[in-house]
Design a protein around this motif. Structure first.
Motif, PDB file in Angstrom:
ATOM      1  N   ILE A 196      -8.409  -3.301   1.916  1.00  0.00           N
ATOM      2  CA  ILE A 196      -7.379  -3.640   2.426  1.00  0.00           C
ATOM      3  C   ILE A 196      -7.212  -4.956   2.556  1.00  0.00           C
ATOM      4  CG2 ILE A 196      -7.415  -1.388   3.812  1.00  0.00           C
ATOM      5  CD1 ILE A 196      -8.613  -2.939   6.242  1.00  0.00           C
ATOM      6  N   LEU A 217       0.926  -0.954   0.000  1.00  0.00           N
ATOM      7  CA  LEU A 217      -0.085   0.076  -0.006  1.00  0.00           C
ATOM      8  C   LEU A 217       0.969   1.372   0.023  1.00  0.00           C
ATOM      9  CD1 LEU A 217      -2.951   0.854   0.439  1.00  0.00           C
ATOM     10  CD2 LEU A 217      -2.489   1.296   2.513  1.00  0.00           C
ATOM     11  N   LEU A 232      -0.038  -1.521   5.720  1.00  0.00           N
ATOM     12  CA  LEU A 232      -1.167  -0.919   6.023  1.00  0.00           C
ATOM     13  C   LEU A 232      -0.860  -0.229   7.484  1.00  0.00           C
ATOM     14  CD1 LEU A 232      -4.213   0.102   5.918  1.00  0.00           C
ATOM     15  CD2 LEU A 232      -4.789  -2.303   6.934  1.00  0.00           C
ATOM     16  N   VAL A 238      -4.424  -6.116   0.890  1.00  0.00           N
ATOM     17  CA  VAL A 238      -3.124  -5.400   1.110  1.00  0.00           C
ATOM     18  C   VAL A 238      -2.118  -6.116   2.054  1.00  0.00           C
ATOM     19  CG1 VAL A 238      -2.332  -3.116   2.183  1.00  0.00           C
ATOM     20  CG2 VAL A 238      -4.318  -3.208   0.532  1.00  0.00           C
TER      21      VAL A 238
END
Length: 658
Positions: free
Chosen positions: A481, A410, A489, A484
């Motif tokens: 997410i 990310l 994150l 991810v």
């Protein structure tokens, strides 16, 4: 994973026990070379023990009784013949000197002489050895042992201590890493003390199992076969002594299965009650102030006493089962011992054996009988380790937080977070969040408001993926997410948790945990924004003041300010604060509110709060009730609704003054 790692009340089947032992053997992979060296020491000791009784035989027959070598009732084995050849034709005095030199050499080399079947040098690193599971296993984590003494035994002993410590350290570290990788819900139903017990005391079962499985079933039969070969060469077909020694194997094996069931059951209960006792200690010490303020010292003492007594009681039951099996074995084995001594005594009287042969036969019979007992009782010995292995395996196998194989990195967050129609429940059938949707943008302050238990913290914990939605999605800059990489994150999120967490290090080190590379200037700047710099400056050692356990030297408000400073120094694009002002005075709260507004220029700022003064200037207020977001808007918009939940919330705090 939510809740329990596994039930210690359920008894393991024999198949499960075998599987756990096979798994334990795989654990020695990183240390296989060290175990091979240990085997080398073991076999050197075996060879020395084969030679051990023959100098004593020569002392008795040739020195004391003056029996010529040529008139011996039985011959010497091949590996002793060179020594005998040196002594043929020597006087009794010369033979005595040679025997004493040989015995002294053996004493230095393996720490034994005469008919010592084996010199077992066991140690526990100099630690006092207790009698409950915890203290015994803590000693075992640092223990060394050798089947021989002397110089070789000392080298073997030191090598074994190092191997034991390396193995236990390796798997304690692995288990600790696994605990840290578990989801936040992993300990919702488990007491921390149980995990500590598994980490500290159950992991030693790995080393103990590996030693017992590798050395007893493999080494003991080899030792027996070596002795049988020497006895056959030396005494021909006189094998009843061998059969008597091997009979110990039958006796021990007969008692194994009924005894092992009881021992495994009590060992499991002993570890379970021991873990409960550890939990009682952890809870009592962590909540000392609460206990004392409520006058609960006697109740806590009674609870600890009850748990501690249960732990020792289950251990005593385990020991009673072991002693019962031993007594039964001694009773049955005594007949074999009587047979052996009668057979050898008759052989000496009849001239089939010399008096010196008694030393050899007694030594060899002891080794055969002892090794047979070790083989026959290994299943019993391993039962205590089986429950420890089970408890370690349950924790190692607990599902950790993992990324998808195709997880992406990310990039730094630029726009914000969007939660879309998320449902979530800690337990099936009991929803905590119901179809919540909201956006939190960079440049804005988003505030969650609502009664206790409305789901505010749970909703915010969706963003760092502490919780995974049952349905719906959480997106950052439009990216789900779920796909991810978790570390990319979470490194972009800074937290101030509702329960302040500080460590027993200096104030500077606590703040620096937010960003280890932060400069001293940045640390002090974050402390000033959080309103902590003033009280830190008044401390004798300033930023180098150690905080003690959980920051116990500070007030609640001071601890909260340090927690806020730690989050601010992180400079993460998402800043989440759960009740950040609950313990702050109005002046500090005002400064913090202004700081959050400043921080939101290039961050997503999310605040969970009950105090109106904290949330009224937020760009967006989300009012939650029973797991739903029932109102959205800023303060001015929401206050205009006369029947709105937010307006009612405001009126409760302002007594009707909007």
């Amino acid at each position: 994973m939510t809740g329990s790692f596994g039930s210690d009340d359920r008894q393991m089947t024999n198949r499960e026990v075998l599987r756990s032992f096979v798994r334990a053997l795989r654990y020695i992979g990183p240390f296989r070379n060290r175990f091979l060296v240990k085997f080398g020491f073991l076999f050197i000791g075996f060879i020395a023990m084969l030679f051990l009784p023959f100098p004593l035989r020569i002392l008795i027959d040739q020195v004391i009784l003056d029996i010529p070598f040529a008139e011996q009732a039985s011959r010497f084995p091949t590996f002793v013949q060179p020594f005998v050849a040196l002594l043929e034709g020597a006087s009794r005095g010369e033979i005595l000197v040679a025997v004493l030199i040989a015995q002294a050499s053996l004493l230095v080399l393996v720490g034994a002489w005469g008919i010592s079947g084996k010199e077992k040098t066991e140690a526990n690193g100099g630690l006092n050895n207790g009698w409950d599971i915890a203290t015994k296993t803590e000693n075992e984590a640092n223990s060394g042992f050798s089947e021989i003494g002397g110089v070789l035994g000392w080298l073997d002993f030191r090598w074994t201590i190092k191997t034991t410590q390396l193995l236990n350290h390796h798997y304690r570290s692995q288990l600790f890493s696994r605990i840290q990788a578990l989801p936040m819900t992993a300990f919702d139903d488990e007491r921390i003390g149980d995990a500590v017990y598994r980490l500290m005391y159950d992991t030693t079962a790995i080393a103990n199992t590996c030693y017992k499985i590798l050395f007893t079933p493999v080494a003991a039969p080899i030792h027996i076969l070596m002795i049988v070969a020497v006895m056959s060469e030396t005494y021909g077909s006189n094998t009843p002594m061998v059969y008597a020694g091997l009979g110990m194997l039958l006796v021990a094996g007969t008692l194994t299965f009924p005894a092992s069931i009881l021992i495994r059951r009590f060992a499991s209960r002993s570890r379970t009650t021991g873990a409960t006792t550890t939990s009682s200690i952890e809870e009592g010490m962590s909540n000392m102030v609460v206990v004392q303020s409520l006058g609960g010292e006697k109740r806590e003492h009674a609870r600890f006493s009850r748990d501690s007594e249960a732990s020792f009681r289950q251990f005593r039951y385990r020991q009673l089962a072991i002693y019962a099996a031993i007594l039964a074995g001694v009773a049955a084995g005594s007949f074999l011992v009587i047979f052996f001594f009668r057979y050898v005594s008759e052989g000496i009287i009849e001239g089939r054996f010399s008096p010196g042969d008694y030393a050899v036969l007694a030594s060899y019979f002891g080794v055969i009988a002892g090794s047979s007992i070790d083989i026959g009782t290994i299943w019993i010995d391993l039962q205590t380790e089986a429950t420890g292995l089970q408890r370690v395996s349950e924790l190692l196998d607990a599902p950790a937080e993992t990324d998808r194989p195709d997880a992406i990195t990310l990039p730094r967050i630029q726009r914000g977070v969007a939660v879309e129609a998320v449902d979530f429940a800690y337990e099936p059938g009991t929803p905590t969040l119901r179809g919540i949707s909201f956006e939190a943008k960079v440049g804005e302050v988003t505030a969650f408001v609502g009664p206790a238990g409305a789901g505010k913290t749970t909703a915010v914990h969706l963003i760092p993926r502490f919780h995974v939605p049952d349905s719906g999605s959480v997106r950052v800059d439009g990216v789900d997410i779920a796909g991810v990489a978790m570390n990319t994150l979470r490194e972009q999120i800074a937290f101030v948790f509702q329960e302040t967490v500080l460590f027993d290090t200096t104030i500077e080190q606590n703040i620096r945990m937010g960003r280890p590379e932060a400069s001293e200037t940045e640390i002090r700047h974050a402390a000033r924004i959080a309103g902590a710099d003033e009280f830190i400056a008044r401390l004798p050692e300033g930023y180098q003041t150690r905080l003690g356990h959980a920051g116990g030297k500070l007030s609640v408000g001071q601890r909260q300010r340090l927690s806020i400073a730690r989050a601010l120094v992180r400079e993460a694009p998402i800043l989440i604060l759960d009740e950040p002002t609950s313990a702050l005075d109005p002046e500090t709260e005002q400064r913090l509110t202004e700081a959050l507004r400043e921080a939101s220029r290039d961050r997503v700022v999310i605040v969970i709060a009950h105090r109106l003064s904290t949330v009224r200037d937020a760009d967006q207020i989300l009012f939650m009730e029973e797991g739903r977001i029932i109102e959205k808007g800023n303060h001015a918009e929401l206050i205009r609704n006369p029947s709105g939940a937010y307006r009612h919330f405001v009126e409760l705090q302002t007594r009707g003054v909007a």
